[in-house]
Design an enzyme around this catalytic site. Structure first.
Site, mmCIF file in Angstrom:
data_model
loop_
_atom_site.group_PDB
_atom_site.id
_atom_site.type_symbol
_atom_site.label_atom_id
_atom_site.label_comp_id
_atom_site.label_asym_id
_atom_site.label_seq_id
_atom_site.Cartn_x
_atom_site.Cartn_y
_atom_site.Cartn_z
ATOM 1 N N THR A 149 9.069 -5.994 3.988
ATOM 2 C CA THR A 149 8.214 -4.954 4.414
ATOM 3 C C THR A 149 7.263 -5.522 5.280
ATOM 4 O O THR A 149 7.061 -6.713 5.277
ATOM 5 C CB THR A 149 7.654 -4.621 3.185
ATOM 6 O OG1 THR A 149 6.740 -5.315 2.462
ATOM 7 C CG2 THR A 149 8.482 -4.083 2.035
ATOM 8 N N LYS A 186 -12.322 9.709 1.663
ATOM 9 C CA LYS A 186 -13.008 10.342 0.853
ATOM 10 C C LYS A 186 -14.344 10.542 1.257
ATOM 11 O O LYS A 186 -15.231 9.680 1.532
ATOM 12 C CB LYS A 186 -13.251 9.279 -0.494
ATOM 13 C CG LYS A 186 -11.998 9.649 -1.612
ATOM 14 C CD LYS A 186 -12.455 10.538 -2.347
ATOM 15 C CE LYS A 186 -11.264 10.943 -3.519
ATOM 16 N NZ LYS A 186 -11.932 10.177 -4.857
HETATM 17 P P1 AMP Z 1 8.516 1.119 5.703
HETATM 18 O O1 AMP Z 1 8.829 0.423 4.189
HETATM 19 O O2 AMP Z 1 8.297 0.025 6.504
HETATM 20 O O3 AMP Z 1 9.809 1.745 6.093
HETATM 21 O O4 AMP Z 1 7.532 2.110 5.380
HETATM 22 C C1 AMP Z 1 7.601 3.054 4.510
HETATM 23 C C2 AMP Z 1 6.299 3.941 4.610
HETATM 24 O O5 AMP Z 1 6.608 4.767 5.796
HETATM 25 C C3 AMP Z 1 6.215 5.200 3.743
HETATM 26 O O6 AMP Z 1 5.889 4.768 2.408
HETATM 27 C C4 AMP Z 1 5.346 6.039 4.612
HETATM 28 O O7 AMP Z 1 4.143 5.964 4.088
HETATM 29 C C5 AMP Z 1 5.693 6.091 5.555
HETATM 30 N N1 AMP Z 1 7.022 6.885 6.043
HETATM 31 C C6 AMP Z 1 8.284 7.009 6.128
HETATM 32 N N2 AMP Z 1 8.818 8.108 6.407
HETATM 33 C C7 AMP Z 1 7.808 8.930 6.816
HETATM 34 C C8 AMP Z 1 7.864 10.159 7.006
HETATM 35 N N3 AMP Z 1 8.666 10.995 7.320
HETATM 36 N N4 AMP Z 1 6.410 10.747 7.226
HETATM 37 C C9 AMP Z 1 5.492 10.205 7.257
HETATM 38 N N5 AMP Z 1 5.379 8.952 6.600
HETATM 39 C C10 AMP Z 1 6.579 8.272 6.448
#
Ligand code: AMP
Length: 550
Positions: free
Chosen positions: A179, A434
């Site tokens: 990540t 907030k």
């Molecule tokens: P990653 O593990 O780098 O792919 O990031 C995952 C995070 O990206 C998720 O927990 C969300 O916060 C954000 N994310 C993924 N898809 C979306 C989406 N369609 N809309 C908004 N945020 C998203």
């Protein structure tokens, strides 16, 4: 279960090779486009597997890539895990110290590296003891001197096109992805054979991101980021044609590939599709007639983007996922009983993150630990579980304790779920603003601002405030030639109509670019820090409109 009865990747490629030997795998490269058939692809994959054996790679060993999206990278997708080794895709945009950390953490034996990314990897590897035992293979026909890298074509040359693919257990680790780690060290997520198998099968359902043998798929989402959302596997399972956009594609490159290869399904973060829109709006004529669907995820798909592509008969399929989910969690398909609803209702549903993919379960837990009702208003943190959701972080027991509870993954996403079951992400737990004890969704404000003509991108962050603890500030990237003062007036007036007055940002600042993380997400940290020492003046919210204090 041994003997070929387990859930593994092997049958997907076997089937594609048998049923669709002539279907193509195309790639844009610096030297022009390359073309292979599935039959040739399968031969090259077997040669790669034999070469890895000869190099001494054994079951469970980790083999890394440091590459853009192209056919050779795709060869590692089956060539590595089908032998029982584990494919670790490294994000080349990470800072050097993160690259050193993850190569060491993963104990990578080999790194396959693109020539154009070699300077970046060489800088991270130089003098770093983490790289002391790592061998390099250059993705092409030429050596890379600075890394002492043997060319890939030489590495696989002379090896047999037959390989006795082993019977693997479903639990065998097949992939590894870290990540992005905006805070703290990156965390590794392992994908087992059965996680990738079940993710592929669920993707292939009508509620996933289904593909057919007549489809031409083009993943713009990087192959170093959660296996390009699994598309290379799903497309192979379907026997579809693959098109890989190569190193750093710009909108003109994507447009050429769509037109000339007849792309039907593509996928990428919103920025990619906003870029193509700008390119077309800028006067470039692009034939989108073959393009049926673009899958948009990684960040919220602005409603205006969905509408723009609708007008051109291209369906934006909004999806939500995470590295921890291999990555697909929800997809915003229209339920059949909404097909007769008016357009606004439909677009509103489609711009939410969507319906849970078949095979997963989720719950939404509020601050008091209670599950929230599905009413589209109450919100809480999303927890999720299922066959392709990781159950732990790689070698990180302390992170496991924080991020999992009773078998559920705590996603860190704050969401609502409406009566129809559409999940909508309202914020990250760490980005919620907030103000005076009341909650403001930064994501909702961002989407609202991005719908204004003249706004290319926008992000909203909470900055410290003496009286209200935090107040929203909007950062806007304006399109060329826009009257900025008029734009701010427009945005402020519009938001005041749409939202409670205390939601309206106290300031709208123009910036040249929204800072992004290594995976292309808005990085609010930088902006928050930029504003941290200029705490906003007291009283910016009129007394009568202020939220009640906690
Ligand atoms: P990653 O593990 O780098 O792919 O990031 C995952 C995070 O990206 C998720 O927990 C969300 O916060 C954000 N994310 C993924 N898809 C979306 C989406 N369609 N809309 C908004 N945020 C998203």
């Amino acid at each position: 279960m041994p003997g070929g009865h387990s859930q593994t990747l092997r049958p997907f490629l076997w089937r594609a090779e048998k049923l669709y030997p002539d279907t193509e795998v195309v790639s844009r490269t610096h030297e022009g486009r390359t073309r292979h058939t599935y039959a040739e692809y399968a031969d090259r994959t077997a040669r790669l597997a034999n070469a890895l054996d000869e190099h001494g790679i054994e079951r469970g060993d980790r083999v890394a890539t440091f590459c853009w999206n192209h056919t050779r990278h795709f060869e590692t997708y089956f060539g590595v895990p089908n032998t029982g080794a584990q494919l670790h895709t490294i994000n080349p945009l990470l800072p050097d110290e993160h690259i050193q950390y993850i190569v060491d953490d993963a104990e990578d034996e080999i790194v396959f590296v693109d020539p154009s990314l070699a300077p970046k990897l060489a800088a991270a590897a130089e003098g770093a003891e983490e790289f002391a035992d790592v061998d390099f293979v250059a993705m092409g026909s030429a050596e890379i001197d600075e890394l002492d890298a043997v060319p890939y074509e030489e590495f696989i040359a002379g090896h047999s096109t037959d390989y006795d693919w082993p019977d693997l257990d479903g639990d065998q680790p097949a992939g590894l992805c870290y990540t992005s780690g905006t805070t703290g060290k990156p965390k590794g997520v392992e994908y087992t054979q059965s996680m990738l198998w079940s993710h592929t099968m669920a993707s292939q359902t009508p509620q996933g991101i289904p593909m057919e043998d007549s489809d031409v798929i083009m993943p713009v989402v990087p192959m170093f980021h959660v296996n390009a959302w699994g598309m290379p596997f799903t497309a192979t399972a379907a026997g579809a044609k693959h098109v890989y956009p190569g190193p750093s594609p710009d909108p003109a490159d994507l447009a050429a590939l769509i037109e000339e290869e007849g792309v039907t399904i593509s996928a990428g973060v919103p920025t990619v599709w906003l870029g193509l829109r700008e390119y077309i709006e800028g006067g470039n004529d692009v034939d989108l007639s073959t393009l049926d669907t673009v899958i948009v995820g990684g960040a919220a798909a602005p409603q205006a983007l969905i509408e723009w592509y609708d007008e051109r008969d291209v369906e934006v399929l909004h999806a939500w996922g995470m590295t921890e989910l291999s990555p697909i969690g929800t997809v915003s398909h229209l339920k059949s009983d909404l097909r007769d609803a008016d357009y606004d209702t439909q677009v509103n549903k489609r711009s939410k993150q969507g319906l849970v993919a078949p095979g997963l379960e989720f719950e939404v837990i509020d601050e008091d630990g209670e599950e929230v009702p599905w009413n589209g208003e109450d919100f809480g943190e999303l927890r999720i579980r299922g066959p392709w959701v990781t159950k732990e972080y790689f070698k990180r027991p302390e992170a496991n304790e924080e991020e999992f509870v009773d078998g559920w993954l705590k996603t860190g996403d704050v969401v609502t779920v409406d009566e129809d079951g559409y999940m909508q992400l309202v914020d990250r737990t760490k980005d919620v603003i907030k103000s005076g004890g009341e909650w403001i969704s930064s994501v909702e404000l961002e989407n609202a601002i991005m719908a204004y003509d003249g706004v290319s991108e926008a992000t909203v962050v909470g900055v410290p405030h003496e009286r209200w603890q935090e107040r929203p500030v909007a950062f806007v990237v304006a399109a060329d030639g826009v009257d900025r003062e008029a734009l701010v007036d427009d945005i402020e007036a519009g938001l005041r109509e749409e939202y409670p007055k205390w939601w309206v940002p106290d300031a709208v600042e123009f910036i040249d670019e929204v800072p992004k993380t290594a995976t292309g997400k808005f990085s609010k940290k930088d902006l928050r820090e930029r504003y941290a020492d200029q705490s906003l003046v007291e009283g910016s919210v009129p007394e009568e409109d202020a939220p009640e204090q906690e």
